[in-house]
Design a protein around this motif. Sequence first.
Motif, PDB file in Angstrom:
ATOM      1  N   ARG A  39      -5.831  12.569  -9.760  1.00  9.42           N
ATOM      2  CA  ARG A  39      -4.711  12.703  -8.702  1.00  9.42           C
ATOM      3  C   ARG A  39      -5.224  11.505  -8.176  1.00  9.42           C
ATOM      4  NH1 ARG A  39      -3.648  17.237  -4.984  1.00  9.42           N
ATOM      5  NH2 ARG A  39      -1.769  16.188  -4.797  1.00  9.42           N
ATOM      6  N   VAL A  40      -4.112  10.164  -7.990  1.00  8.20           N
ATOM      7  CA  VAL A  40      -3.767   8.856  -6.709  1.00  8.20           C
ATOM      8  C   VAL A  40      -3.672   9.228  -5.456  1.00  8.20           C
ATOM      9  CG1 VAL A  40      -2.778   6.964  -6.887  1.00  8.20           C
ATOM     10  CG2 VAL A  40      -3.660   7.523  -9.444  1.00  8.20           C
ATOM     11  N   ALA A  41      -3.902   9.449  -4.348  1.00  5.91           N
ATOM     12  CA  ALA A  41      -4.725   9.581  -3.159  1.00  5.91           C
ATOM     13  C   ALA A  41      -3.555   8.166  -2.435  1.00  5.91           C
ATOM     14  CB  ALA A  41      -5.527   9.767  -2.658  1.00  5.91           C
ATOM     15  N   ALA A  42      -3.952   7.423  -2.674  1.00  9.78           N
ATOM     16  CA  ALA A  42      -3.888   5.771  -2.379  1.00  9.78           C
ATOM     17  C   ALA A  42      -3.431   4.705  -3.529  1.00  9.78           C
ATOM     18  CB  ALA A  42      -4.116   5.189  -1.025  1.00  9.78           C
ATOM     19  N   ARG A  43      -3.094   3.942  -3.695  1.00 11.24           N
ATOM     20  CA  ARG A  43      -2.379   2.916  -4.119  1.00 11.24           C
ATOM     21  C   ARG A  43      -2.637   1.591  -3.252  1.00 11.24           C
ATOM     22  NH1 ARG A  43       0.814   4.018  -9.290  1.00 11.24           N
ATOM     23  NH2 ARG A  43      -1.535   4.274  -9.707  1.00 11.24           N
ATOM     24  N   VAL A  44      -2.835   0.356  -3.869  1.00 11.86           N
ATOM     25  CA  VAL A  44      -3.313  -1.040  -2.899  1.00 11.86           C
ATOM     26  C   VAL A  44      -3.077  -1.878  -3.693  1.00 11.86           C
ATOM     27  CG1 VAL A  44      -3.963  -2.230  -0.921  1.00 11.86           C
ATOM     28  CG2 VAL A  44      -4.536   0.295  -1.014  1.00 11.86           C
ATOM     29  N   GLU A  45      -2.216  -2.376  -4.115  1.00 11.40           N
ATOM     30  CA  GLU A  45      -1.752  -3.590  -4.968  1.00 11.40           C
ATOM     31  C   GLU A  45      -1.285  -5.141  -4.341  1.00 11.40           C
ATOM     32  OE1 GLU A  45       0.398  -3.087  -8.548  1.00 11.40           O
ATOM     33  OE2 GLU A  45       1.886  -3.404  -7.275  1.00 11.40           O
ATOM     34  N   ILE A  46      -2.141  -6.528  -4.613  1.00 16.68           N
ATOM     35  CA  ILE A  46      -1.539  -7.075  -4.704  1.00 16.68           C
ATOM     36  C   ILE A  46      -0.906  -7.406  -5.630  1.00 16.68           C
ATOM     37  CG2 ILE A  46      -2.896  -9.773  -4.338  1.00 16.68           C
ATOM     38  CD1 ILE A  46      -5.433  -8.824  -3.019  1.00 16.68           C
ATOM     39  N   ALA A  50       2.378  -9.549   3.718  1.00 14.46           N
ATOM     40  CA  ALA A  50       2.544 -10.925   3.096  1.00 14.46           C
ATOM     41  C   ALA A  50       1.235 -11.552   4.174  1.00 14.46           C
ATOM     42  CB  ALA A  50       3.176 -12.347   3.312  1.00 14.46           C
ATOM     43  N   PHE A  51       0.434 -12.017   2.726  1.00 17.98           N
ATOM     44  CA  PHE A  51      -0.844 -13.135   3.579  1.00 17.98           C
ATOM     45  C   PHE A  51      -0.813 -14.678   3.310  1.00 17.98           C
ATOM     46  CE2 PHE A  51      -1.630  -8.361   2.883  1.00 17.98           C
ATOM     47  CZ  PHE A  51      -2.871  -8.363   4.450  1.00 17.98           C
ATOM     48  N   ALA A  52      -1.661 -15.203   3.545  1.00 15.51           N
ATOM     49  CA  ALA A  52      -1.241 -16.501   2.945  1.00 15.51           C
ATOM     50  C   ALA A  52      -2.302 -17.496   2.554  1.00 15.51           C
ATOM     51  CB  ALA A  52      -1.708 -17.806   4.833  1.00 15.51           C
ATOM     52  N   ASP A  53      -3.537 -16.421   1.772  1.00 17.36           N
ATOM     53  CA  ASP A  53      -4.468 -16.889   0.604  1.00 17.36           C
ATOM     54  C   ASP A  53      -5.043 -15.699   0.097  1.00 17.36           C
ATOM     55  OD1 ASP A  53      -6.875 -16.195   2.450  1.00 17.36           O
ATOM     56  OD2 ASP A  53      -6.511 -18.041   3.076  1.00 17.36           O
ATOM     57  N   LEU A  54      -5.443 -15.676  -1.147  1.00 13.59           N
ATOM     58  CA  LEU A  54      -5.826 -14.426  -1.522  1.00 13.59           C
ATOM     59  C   LEU A  54      -7.561 -13.849  -1.373  1.00 13.59           C
ATOM     60  CD1 LEU A  54      -6.006 -13.120  -4.626  1.00 13.59           C
ATOM     61  CD2 LEU A  54      -7.602 -14.692  -5.501  1.00 13.59           C
ATOM     62  N   MET A  75       0.899  -1.671   0.009  1.00 10.86           N
ATOM     63  CA  MET A  75       0.251   0.115  -0.022  1.00 10.86           C
ATOM     64  C   MET A  75       0.773   1.162  -0.231  1.00 10.86           C
ATOM     65  SD  MET A  75      -2.568   1.583   3.009  1.00 10.86           S
ATOM     66  CE  MET A  75      -3.168   2.817   2.646  1.00 10.86           C
ATOM     67  N   ARG A  76       0.348   2.291  -0.922  1.00  9.12           N
ATOM     68  CA  ARG A  76       1.014   3.597  -0.711  1.00  9.12           C
ATOM     69  C   ARG A  76       0.288   4.521  -0.778  1.00  9.12           C
ATOM     70  NH1 ARG A  76       0.651   7.651  -3.387  1.00  9.12           N
ATOM     71  NH2 ARG A  76       0.524   6.635  -6.224  1.00  9.12           N
ATOM     72  N   HIS A  77       0.349   5.494   0.824  1.00 17.01           N
ATOM     73  CA  HIS A  77      -0.418   6.640   0.941  1.00 17.01           C
ATOM     74  C   HIS A  77       0.121   7.614   0.919  1.00 17.01           C
ATOM     75  CE1 HIS A  77      -4.707   7.983   3.338  1.00 17.01           C
ATOM     76  NE2 HIS A  77      -4.207   8.775   2.481  1.00 17.01           N
ATOM     77  N   GLY A  78       0.166   8.698   0.195  1.00 13.07           N
ATOM     78  CA  GLY A  78       0.545   9.673   0.313  1.00 13.07           C
ATOM     79  C   GLY A  78       2.592   9.438  -0.099  1.00 13.07           C
ATOM     80  N   ALA A 111      -9.497  -8.734   1.564  1.00  7.80           N
ATOM     81  CA  ALA A 111      -9.598  -8.239   2.479  1.00  7.80           C
ATOM     82  C   ALA A 111      -9.560  -7.443   3.240  1.00  7.80           C
ATOM     83  CB  ALA A 111      -9.673  -9.357   3.536  1.00  7.80           C
ATOM     84  N   ALA A 112      -7.770  -7.243   3.264  1.00  9.58           N
ATOM     85  CA  ALA A 112      -7.509  -6.581   3.478  1.00  9.58           C
ATOM     86  C   ALA A 112      -6.701  -5.498   2.739  1.00  9.58           C
ATOM     87  CB  ALA A 112      -5.079  -7.179   4.025  1.00  9.58           C
ATOM     88  N   LEU A 113      -7.069  -5.327   1.110  1.00  8.03           N
ATOM     89  CA  LEU A 113      -7.402  -4.427   0.475  1.00  8.03           C
ATOM     90  C   LEU A 113      -7.956  -3.936   0.561  1.00  8.03           C
ATOM     91  CD1 LEU A 113      -6.025  -4.901  -3.197  1.00  8.03           C
ATOM     92  CD2 LEU A 113      -8.211  -4.622  -2.908  1.00  8.03           C
ATOM     93  N   ALA A 114      -9.006  -4.629   0.431  1.00  7.55           N
ATOM     94  CA  ALA A 114     -10.813  -3.833   0.603  1.00  7.55           C
ATOM     95  C   ALA A 114     -10.358  -2.950   1.688  1.00  7.55           C
ATOM     96  CB  ALA A 114     -11.118  -4.465   0.751  1.00  7.55           C
ATOM     97  N   ALA A 115     -10.460  -3.381   3.019  1.00  4.06           N
ATOM     98  CA  ALA A 115     -10.110  -1.902   4.332  1.00  4.06           C
ATOM     99  C   ALA A 115      -9.075  -1.554   3.859  1.00  4.06           C
ATOM    100  CB  ALA A 115      -9.422  -3.588   5.068  1.00  4.06           C
ATOM    101  N   ARG A 116      -8.202  -1.824   3.940  1.00  2.96           N
ATOM    102  CA  ARG A 116      -6.652  -0.016   3.053  1.00  2.96           C
ATOM    103  C   ARG A 116      -7.368   0.300   2.455  1.00  2.96           C
ATOM    104  NH1 ARG A 116      -5.847  -4.187   6.165  1.00  2.96           N
ATOM    105  NH2 ARG A 116      -3.576  -4.835   6.729  1.00  2.96           N
ATOM    106  N   ALA A 117      -8.111   0.040   1.410  1.00  3.19           N
ATOM    107  CA  ALA A 117      -8.759   1.071   0.494  1.00  3.19           C
ATOM    108  C   ALA A 117     -10.019   1.863   1.042  1.00  3.19           C
ATOM    109  CB  ALA A 117      -9.383   0.494  -0.800  1.00  3.19           C
TER     110      ALA A 117
END
Length: 107
Positions: A49-56, A11-15, A1-4, A20-26
């Motif tokens: 403008r991109v405020a944050a980028r959350v990537e898997i 790291a996560f064990a499964d997709l 995740m990049r925010h500012g 779930a973490a991606l959605a929560a962080r976004a």
Amino acid sequence: MRHGSTVKREAFADLDSALAALAARAEAARSTGGLEGVTMLRHFAPGDRVAARVEISTGGWLRSTDAGVDVMGDGRIVPYTGGIRRRELEPLPGESPFDAIRRELGG
């Protein structure tokens, strides 16, 4: 995740856990409020403008699969796939941006 200027990696064990973490962080990034428009040679509206980028990323140097969301300055969440060459994903009818990412990553 990049925010500012802050970058965090996890790291996560499964997709399912990663999505779930991606959605929560976004959603957390979106809840902090939007961005102002700026002018630098031309005007960039908040939606440009991109405020944050959350990537898997599935890992691997050459054969990884990347997908994520950009939280735009106007609050929109835009799903994409690809690392260096990003391609915007179009959610299917009834699909959330996060569902589009699950579909792209083969979940």
